[in-house]
Scaffold this motif. Structure first.
Motif, PDB file in Angstrom:
ATOM      1  N   PRO A   1       7.052   8.550  -7.285  1.00 45.49           N
ATOM      2  CA  PRO A   1       7.206   8.399  -5.829  1.00 45.49           C
ATOM      3  C   PRO A   1       8.241   7.350  -5.436  1.00 45.49           C
ATOM      4  N   LYS A   2       8.873   7.558  -4.278  1.00 40.49           N
ATOM      5  CA  LYS A   2       9.745   6.539  -3.706  1.00 40.49           C
ATOM      6  C   LYS A   2       8.956   5.704  -2.705  1.00 40.49           C
ATOM      7  N   VAL A   3       7.906   6.295  -2.142  1.00 44.49           N
ATOM      8  CA  VAL A   3       7.068   5.570  -1.168  1.00 44.49           C
ATOM      9  C   VAL A   3       5.593   5.805  -1.455  1.00 44.49           C
ATOM     10  N   LEU A   4       4.793   4.874  -0.930  1.00 45.10           N
ATOM     11  CA  LEU A   4       3.336   5.014  -0.984  1.00 45.10           C
ATOM     12  C   LEU A   4       2.816   5.099   0.437  1.00 45.10           C
ATOM     13  N   LEU A   5       1.673   5.764   0.560  1.00 39.73           N
ATOM     14  CA  LEU A   5       0.984   5.773   1.837  1.00 39.73           C
ATOM     15  C   LEU A   5      -0.236   4.876   1.660  1.00 39.73           C
ATOM     16  N   ALA A   6      -0.403   3.913   2.571  1.00 38.57           N
ATOM     17  CA  ALA A   6      -1.590   3.051   2.529  1.00 38.57           C
ATOM     18  C   ALA A   6      -2.466   3.432   3.709  1.00 38.57           C
ATOM     19  N   GLU A   7      -3.644   4.017   3.387  1.00 40.45           N
ATOM     20  CA  GLU A   7      -4.505   4.531   4.454  1.00 40.45           C
ATOM     21  C   GLU A   7      -5.776   3.710   4.589  1.00 40.45           C
ATOM     22  N   GLU A   8      -6.307   3.706   5.801  1.00 41.51           N
ATOM     23  CA  GLU A   8      -7.616   3.066   5.984  1.00 41.51           C
ATOM     24  C   GLU A   8      -8.641   3.897   5.214  1.00 41.51           C
ATOM     25  N   PRO A   9      -9.536   3.278   4.451  1.00 40.65           N
ATOM     26  CA  PRO A   9     -10.563   4.055   3.762  1.00 40.65           C
ATOM     27  C   PRO A   9     -11.523   4.639   4.791  1.00 40.65           C
ATOM     28  N   LEU A  10     -11.979   5.855   4.507  1.00 39.07           N
ATOM     29  CA  LEU A  10     -12.919   6.493   5.429  1.00 39.07           C
ATOM     30  C   LEU A  10     -14.305   6.506   4.789  1.00 39.07           C
TER      31      LEU A  10
ATOM     32  N   PHE B   1       0.680  17.114  16.786  1.00 39.99           N
ATOM     33  CA  PHE B   1      -0.110  18.206  17.369  1.00 39.99           C
ATOM     34  C   PHE B   1      -1.567  17.772  17.599  1.00 39.99           C
ATOM     35  N   ASP B   2      -1.781  16.478  17.708  1.00 36.43           N
ATOM     36  CA  ASP B   2      -3.109  15.913  18.007  1.00 36.43           C
ATOM     37  C   ASP B   2      -4.177  16.254  16.972  1.00 36.43           C
ATOM     38  N   ILE B   3      -3.762  16.389  15.732  1.00 34.97           N
ATOM     39  CA  ILE B   3      -4.739  16.608  14.655  1.00 34.97           C
ATOM     40  C   ILE B   3      -5.021  15.251  14.017  1.00 34.97           C
ATOM     41  N   PRO B   4      -6.309  14.852  13.992  1.00 35.18           N
ATOM     42  CA  PRO B   4      -6.614  13.485  13.534  1.00 35.18           C
ATOM     43  C   PRO B   4      -6.291  13.237  12.055  1.00 35.18           C
ATOM     44  N   ILE B   5      -5.643  12.120  11.795  1.00 34.69           N
ATOM     45  CA  ILE B   5      -5.362  11.672  10.421  1.00 34.69           C
ATOM     46  C   ILE B   5      -5.835  10.221  10.302  1.00 34.69           C
ATOM     47  N   PRO B   6      -6.034   9.711   9.096  1.00 34.92           N
ATOM     48  CA  PRO B   6      -6.441   8.311   8.960  1.00 34.92           C
ATOM     49  C   PRO B   6      -5.316   7.378   9.433  1.00 34.92           C
ATOM     50  N   ARG B   7      -5.698   6.184   9.897  1.00 35.63           N
ATOM     51  CA  ARG B   7      -4.681   5.186  10.234  1.00 35.63           C
ATOM     52  C   ARG B   7      -3.957   4.800   8.948  1.00 35.63           C
ATOM     53  N   SER B   8      -2.638   4.645   9.037  1.00 36.12           N
ATOM     54  CA  SER B   8      -1.908   4.428   7.781  1.00 36.12           C
ATOM     55  C   SER B   8      -0.600   3.700   7.988  1.00 36.12           C
ATOM     56  N   SER B   9      -0.049   3.206   6.879  1.00 37.25           N
ATOM     57  CA  SER B   9       1.324   2.710   6.928  1.00 37.25           C
ATOM     58  C   SER B   9       2.040   3.159   5.664  1.00 37.25           C
ATOM     59  N   ILE B  10       3.367   3.193   5.767  1.00 37.26           N
ATOM     60  CA  ILE B  10       4.182   3.642   4.647  1.00 37.26           C
ATOM     61  C   ILE B  10       4.718   2.413   3.921  1.00 37.26           C
ATOM     62  N   ILE B  11       4.537   2.402   2.607  1.00 42.27           N
ATOM     63  CA  ILE B  11       4.946   1.243   1.813  1.00 42.27           C
ATOM     64  C   ILE B  11       6.182   1.605   0.995  1.00 42.27           C
ATOM     65  N   THR B  12       7.266   0.892   1.269  1.00 40.33           N
ATOM     66  CA  THR B  12       8.459   1.104   0.449  1.00 40.33           C
ATOM     67  C   THR B  12       8.858  -0.204  -0.225  1.00 40.33           C
ATOM     68  N   ASN B  13       8.489  -1.303   0.414  1.00 36.79           N
ATOM     69  CA  ASN B  13       8.894  -2.612  -0.071  1.00 36.79           C
ATOM     70  C   ASN B  13       7.656  -3.429  -0.425  1.00 36.79           C
ATOM     71  N   LEU B  14       7.533  -3.771  -1.711  1.00 33.38           N
ATOM     72  CA  LEU B  14       6.313  -4.455  -2.152  1.00 33.38           C
ATOM     73  C   LEU B  14       6.269  -5.928  -1.757  1.00 33.38           C
ATOM     74  N   ASP B  15       7.342  -6.420  -1.137  1.00 35.94           N
ATOM     75  CA  ASP B  15       7.340  -7.823  -0.701  1.00 35.94           C
ATOM     76  C   ASP B  15       6.482  -8.017   0.543  1.00 35.94           C
ATOM     77  N   ASN B  16       6.274  -6.929   1.299  1.00 32.72           N
ATOM     78  CA  ASN B  16       5.450  -7.051   2.506  1.00 32.72           C
ATOM     79  C   ASN B  16       3.972  -6.929   2.133  1.00 32.72           C
ATOM     80  N   PRO B  17       3.107  -7.734   2.794  1.00 31.50           N
ATOM     81  CA  PRO B  17       1.689  -7.677   2.457  1.00 31.50           C
ATOM     82  C   PRO B  17       1.061  -6.331   2.835  1.00 31.50           C
ATOM     83  N   ILE B  18       0.078  -5.900   2.019  1.00 33.59           N
ATOM     84  CA  ILE B  18      -0.650  -4.659   2.314  1.00 33.59           C
ATOM     85  C   ILE B  18      -2.086  -5.051   2.642  1.00 33.59           C
ATOM     86  N   GLU B  19      -2.565  -4.605   3.789  1.00 31.14           N
ATOM     87  CA  GLU B  19      -3.928  -4.951   4.217  1.00 31.14           C
ATOM     88  C   GLU B  19      -4.980  -4.247   3.360  1.00 31.14           C
ATOM     89  N   VAL B  20      -6.041  -4.964   3.025  1.00 30.71           N
ATOM     90  CA  VAL B  20      -7.160  -4.333   2.304  1.00 30.71           C
ATOM     91  C   VAL B  20      -8.380  -4.327   3.227  1.00 30.71           C
TER      92      VAL B  20
END
Ligand code: GDP
Ligand code: MN
Length: 351
Positions: free
Chosen positions: A79-88, A15-34
Motif C-alpha cells: 500500500p501507499k496509504v493506510l486508512l485509520a478508522e474508528e473501531p466499531l 451518496f449518504d451511505i454511512p461509513i466509519p469515521r476515518s482518516s487517511i495516513i500517508t505520513n507516519l510523522d503525524n500522530p494517529i489517534e487510538v
C-alpha cells in the motif's frame, strides 16, 4: 477500474451511505489517534486474513503497526496509504453487493446473512433484481432475510446504494462487511467498487490512485507466459491473437492508449511483473499521437529499474521512430522489424 477502499468509501459518503469515521495516513510523522483500525489500501480482498487490517488500542503501538502494514505485501501489492478508522462495536456482519447480471440485462442485489472474512466459504447467496422503483420492496424482503426490523432504514440504504451504483457507472459495488453495530446502526465496514472505464468521459472527477496503470489492462491468464503491451484496442487485440496463434498463452491485453507516455508504460511493466510465469513481453506500438521515443524511454527505465525483467521483443513504428531507435540502440536493446519477427524470436528462444 478497481478503486481502493478509501476511494470507494468517499463515493459512498457522497451518496449518504454511512461509513466509519476515518482518516487517511500517508505520513507516519503525524500522530494517529487510538483506538483505531488500521487498514492496508491495496486493490485486493482478503486483507483481514493477510494481516492488513489491525485493531490498535495502545498509542505506543500504533506507529509500529502502521509501519508494518505499510511494508506488508498482500497478493503482490504494497500500500501507499493506510486508512485509520474508528473501531466499531460490531453486533453482526452482513454481506451486500450490487452487480450487473449481463445475460438478464439487469442490476441485482446479492446478499448473505453472514458476511465478513469467511465470505468465500458461503454459497447460498440471496439475489433480487433491483431498480429505482422496487428498492422499498426489496428492502422489506432483505430485512426479513437479515432478521432486521428497521425496514425504513434498509430501504433508504438500498435506494442510496442503487443511485450510487448507477450514477457512478459502477460495474460492482460490494459492501463486506455491512456492519450492524450494537446500537443498531448499519455501516459500510468495507467497500470494493469497480467503475466502467468506458464511462470515463462522463466523470471528470475520476482521479484515482490506480487509474493510469490499470485503465485498459485486462488479465487474460495469470499463469500466461507472454505479456503484451500495444497501443490502440485493435492492435492490442491483434497482438494477443498473434501470441495465441504462435501457441503461447497470452497473460494480458493492454492498450496503453493514444496518450501513452513514459509513466504509463512503466506502470504497465510493473503490472506485468505481478505474473509469475511471464518469460517474454511483446511490445507492439504503432505510434500516431503516441511517440516512439517516450515508449523507448519507458523501456530503458524499466530495464534499469526492474530486476528480473522478462526478455523484451519490441516492434515500434510511427512518430519519432528514429529517435526511439537511436535511444534503444545506444542502450543495447534490439528492435525487431515486425510482430511476426517478435514471435519467431520468442519461439527460437523458448526451444
Ligand atoms: P478484507 O478482509 O480485505 O475484506 O477487509 P475488511 O475491511 O472487510 O476487514 C476485515 C475484517 O476486519 C472485517 O470483516 C471485520 O470483522 C474486522 N474488523 C474488526 N473491527 C473492525 C472495525 O472497527 N471496522 C471495520 N471496518 N472492520 C473491523
Ligand atoms: Mn471485506
Amino acid at each position: 477500474m478497481k478503486l481502493l477502499e478509501y476511494e470507494a468509501k468517499a463515493i459512498l459518503t457522497s451518496f449518504d451511505i454511512p461509513i466509519p469515521r476515518s482518516s487517511i495516513i500517508t505520513n507516519l510523522d503525524n500522530p494517529i489517534e487510538v483506538p483505531t483500525v488500521l487498514k492496508s489500501q491495496v486493490p485486493v480482498g482478503g486483507r483481514g486474513k493477510a494481516g492488513g487490517v489491525r485493531l490498535v488500542e495502545k498509542s505506543e503501538e500504533v506507529s509500529t503497526a502502521a509501519r508494518e502494514i505499510l511494508s506488508l505485501a498482500i497478493k503482490g501489492h504494497t500500500p501507499k496509504v493506510l486508512l485509520a478508522e474508528e473501531p466499531l462495536s460490531i453486533r453482526h456482519e452482513y454481506y451486500l453487493s450490487l452487480i450487473i447480471n449481463k445475460s438478464a440485462g439487469i442490476i441485482e442485489l446479492m446478499a448473505h446473512k453472514d458476511g465478513g472474512v469467511e465470505i468465500e466459504e458461503q454459497s447460498d447467496f440471496k439475489r433480487w433484481p433491483i431498480d429505482e422503483k422496487n428498492a422499498a420492496n426489496v428492502a422489506a424482503e432483505l430485512a426479513d432475510y437479515y432478521d432486521l426490523t428497521d425496514v425504513e432504514n434498509l430501504s433508504i440504504l438500498l435506494t442510496n446504494l442503487y443511485r450510487c451504483f448507477t450514477e457512478s457507472d459502477a460495474t460492482l459495488l460490494e459492501i463486506n462487511p455491512l456492519i450492524l453495530t450494537v446500537d443498531s446502526k448499519l455501516i459500510a465496514g468495507d467497500c470494493k467498487m469497480t467503475l466502467d472505464d468506458a464511462a470515463r468521459f462522463r466523470h471528470s472527477e475520476w482521479d484515482f490512485e490506480d487509474a493510469p496503470a490499470n485503465a485498459n489492462f485486462v488479465t487474460l491468464d495469470p499463469k500466461g507466459s507472454v505479456a503484451t503491451i500495444a497501443n490502440g484496442a485493435g492492435l492490442a487485440m491483434a497482438t494477443v491473437d498473434a501470441v495465441a496463434d504462435a501457441c503461447f498463452t497470452p497473460a494480458n491485453f493492454l492498450d496503453v492508449g493514444g496518450g501513452a507516455n513514459e509513466a504509463s508504460v512503466l506502470a504497465a511493466f510493473e503490472k506485468i511483473m505481478e505474473y509469475p510465469n511471464v518469460s517474454a513481453i511483446v511490445i507492439n506500438i504503432f505510434a500516431g499521437i503516441t511517440r516512439c521515443d517516450e515508449v523507448a524511454k519507458a523501456i530503458i527505465s524499466a530495464k534499469n529499474q526492474i530486476h528480473d525483467l522478462p526478455k523484451l521483443y519490441i516492434r515500434l513504428a510511427g512518430t519519432n521512430y528514429e529517435a526511439a531507435d537511436d535511444l534503444l540502440t545506444r542502450a543495447g536493446i534490439p528492435l525487431l522489424p515486425s510482430l511476426a519477427d517478435c514471435l519467431v524470436a520468442i519461439q527460437e528462444n523458448s526451444r
